[in-house]
Design an enzyme around this catalytic site. Sequence first.
Site, mmCIF file in Angstrom:
data_model
loop_
_atom_site.group_PDB
_atom_site.id
_atom_site.type_symbol
_atom_site.label_atom_id
_atom_site.label_comp_id
_atom_site.label_asym_id
_atom_site.label_seq_id
_atom_site.Cartn_x
_atom_site.Cartn_y
_atom_site.Cartn_z
ATOM 1 N N LYS A 55 -3.046 5.637 -1.241
ATOM 2 C CA LYS A 55 -4.501 5.572 -1.355
ATOM 3 C C LYS A 55 -5.062 6.934 -1.765
ATOM 4 O O LYS A 55 -4.461 7.959 -1.446
ATOM 5 C CB LYS A 55 -5.106 5.198 0.011
ATOM 6 C CG LYS A 55 -4.914 3.768 0.430
ATOM 7 C CD LYS A 55 -5.539 3.523 1.806
ATOM 8 C CE LYS A 55 -5.310 2.089 2.256
ATOM 9 N NZ LYS A 55 -5.974 1.086 1.411
ATOM 10 N N ARG A 70 -0.716 -8.323 4.582
ATOM 11 C CA ARG A 70 -0.248 -9.703 4.399
ATOM 12 C C ARG A 70 1.253 -9.811 4.617
ATOM 13 O O ARG A 70 1.758 -10.842 5.044
ATOM 14 C CB ARG A 70 -0.697 -10.208 3.023
ATOM 15 C CG ARG A 70 -0.104 -9.480 1.867
ATOM 16 C CD ARG A 70 -0.887 -9.674 0.571
ATOM 17 N NE ARG A 70 -2.129 -8.912 0.551
ATOM 18 C CZ ARG A 70 -2.993 -8.906 -0.474
ATOM 19 N NH1 ARG A 70 -2.756 -9.659 -1.539
ATOM 20 N NH2 ARG A 70 -4.083 -8.183 -0.420
HETATM 21 N N1 BES Z 1 -6.195 -1.935 4.989
HETATM 22 C C1 BES Z 1 -6.532 -2.188 3.640
HETATM 23 C C2 BES Z 1 -7.884 -2.888 3.488
HETATM 24 C C3 BES Z 1 -9.076 -2.127 3.974
HETATM 25 C C4 BES Z 1 -9.776 -1.308 3.119
HETATM 26 C C5 BES Z 1 -9.503 -2.256 5.272
HETATM 27 C C6 BES Z 1 -10.865 -0.606 3.575
HETATM 28 C C7 BES Z 1 -10.598 -1.560 5.733
HETATM 29 C C8 BES Z 1 -11.286 -0.730 4.879
HETATM 30 C C9 BES Z 1 -5.460 -3.037 2.997
HETATM 31 O O1 BES Z 1 -4.187 -2.856 3.474
HETATM 32 C C10 BES Z 1 -5.442 -2.703 1.551
HETATM 33 O O2 BES Z 1 -5.086 -1.606 1.233
HETATM 34 N N2 BES Z 1 -5.806 -3.649 0.721
HETATM 35 C C11 BES Z 1 -5.842 -3.447 -0.681
HETATM 36 C C12 BES Z 1 -5.156 -4.607 -1.340
HETATM 37 C C13 BES Z 1 -4.898 -4.411 -2.797
HETATM 38 C C14 BES Z 1 -3.823 -3.385 -2.989
HETATM 39 C C15 BES Z 1 -4.484 -5.725 -3.399
HETATM 40 C C16 BES Z 1 -7.299 -3.356 -1.121
HETATM 41 O O3 BES Z 1 -8.116 -4.102 -0.585
HETATM 42 O O4 BES Z 1 -7.586 -2.519 -1.961
HETATM 43 MN MN MN Z 2 -3.196 -1.254 2.513
#
Ligand code: BES
Ligand code: MN
Length: 497
Positions: free
Chosen positions: A275, A349
């Site tokens: 990230k 997931r």
């Molecule tokens: N934990 C994150 C989602 C999230 C983002 C929760 C901000 C709370 C605040 C999750 O694991 C994630 O990174 N999701 C990605 C998925 C994508 C790579 C398909 C996302 O939502 O960007």
């Molecule tokens: Mn994630």
Amino acid sequence: MKISFAETKLPISGYLVLLVGGDGELSTSAKSIDKATKGAVSRAIDARSFTGNKGESLTVYAPQGREKLNILLLGTGSGKKLDVLQAQEIGAHIYKALRGVPATSATVVVEAARGAKTKGAELASALAAGARLRDYSYDKFLTKAGSKPRPTGPDRLAFMVKGAAAARRSYNEFAAIADGVDFARDLVSEPSNIKSPKWMAAQCRKLTKLGVKVEVLGEAQMKKLGMGSLLAVGQGSVRESQMVIMRWNGGAKSAKTVSLIGKGVTFDTGGISIKPAGGMEDMIWDMGGAGTVIGAMHAIAGRKAKANVIGVVGLVENMPDGNAQRPGDIVTSMSGQTIEVINTDAEGRLVLADALWYTQKRFKPDVMIDFATLTGAIMVALGREYAGLYANDDALAEKIVGAGNAVGEKIWRMPLHEAFDKQINTPRADMKNVGPRFGGSITAAQFLQRFTNDVPWAHMDIAGVAWSDKELPLMEKGAAGFAVRAMDQFVRENYEN
Ligand code: BES
Ligand code: MN
Ligand code: ZN
């Protein structure tokens, strides 16, 4: 804060809280205090054009002749709108208005304006509940040496009400639920240098004292069970992944079983699909789904619910490392289905895939509900106000949304459709872990559905609501303990006799 209920006589010293209706009309007790203070209350109301709007407050200090008395007037707004949820918010307003005042205890005179929808014991209990929920802050890392003392609320709040025993009974049950909410808030707030999967498992073990049976699986056991999907997420972390199973058997043997499943990523760096730095600290609360499940188990066991409820949480840390999984890896889940990991940041997931499969296989539950801070996309869709709900069963979805409405937690149903399911197909494996950019919360839910084995199931994406960046009526900024109350209510409405 200690909360008590009594049917005492109107005190004319100390800190007294009086409720004022939306039309500015004073209750009988307020009138008698006005009289005892030679009109100080009504003079202050006129001088400040106090109207009694919801949450409006006005303090009258030491009126002449009654120098030991301080009066806090608190507006309730229209009595017709004063339902239990409004009353909880008023209770929170009372708490806030008393924060930082010199008195450490106060007496709330529970007497709403004429025609109020909620009154007596029910009103007292709801006011107390709101004050109790508002009385939470995460300050265990504030040292005397480093920070200024923050204004704290009252130590003791007494509610003067006709029907004190009934109010006490109702509030005591609420307090068990609030303990669950606060437990979830504590877990979600904990920084991730402390909050490892094992630390989380240790917190779960604390539920034993409430009568919950707690079992912990380590990596060796999960490997034996074939949980290749969950384990792949944790393989880049030096901290061992865990799965915790919590069982509350408060119902008859023949009663239905509710299972709650939570995503417990104790920190989500994104892994090799790392990230960006900005805001990454938010990922301490990527175990919010597990927080909901553990908090709900705490609440349900704490009030000795006559129901059978199982909580399962998958606890992992998602780190980049020489041993971390790579984009393009193909893993085999416990269900036997293979997954091509396109993006290591779509890890929640992968954790839930094995947790869901394990839950349905081992327990054959009547219903499965999972909770996860799963996608940024749900925030694009629903903002920071609503949790997104997905379900393969209309009646179940309705019950969950209804339970949320009853406790004031906003839940919005989102669609599932084969058209989205297709979007996670890949030629290289049974599925891939991400779909296209649009509808990202939906394809995530479709992914989970492939691990439900057609058990009645719902999935709640709480990424937008597990944490609040602004103060809300019932809480400071920070961890919400979202859906702990909704799940308690869901169990109460549908699975208790
Ligand atoms: N934990 C994150 C989602 C999230 C983002 C929760 C901000 C709370 C605040 C999750 O694991 C994630 O990174 N999701 C990605 C998925 C994508 C790579 C398909 C996302 O939502 O960007
Ligand atoms: Mn994630
Ligand atoms: Zn995540």
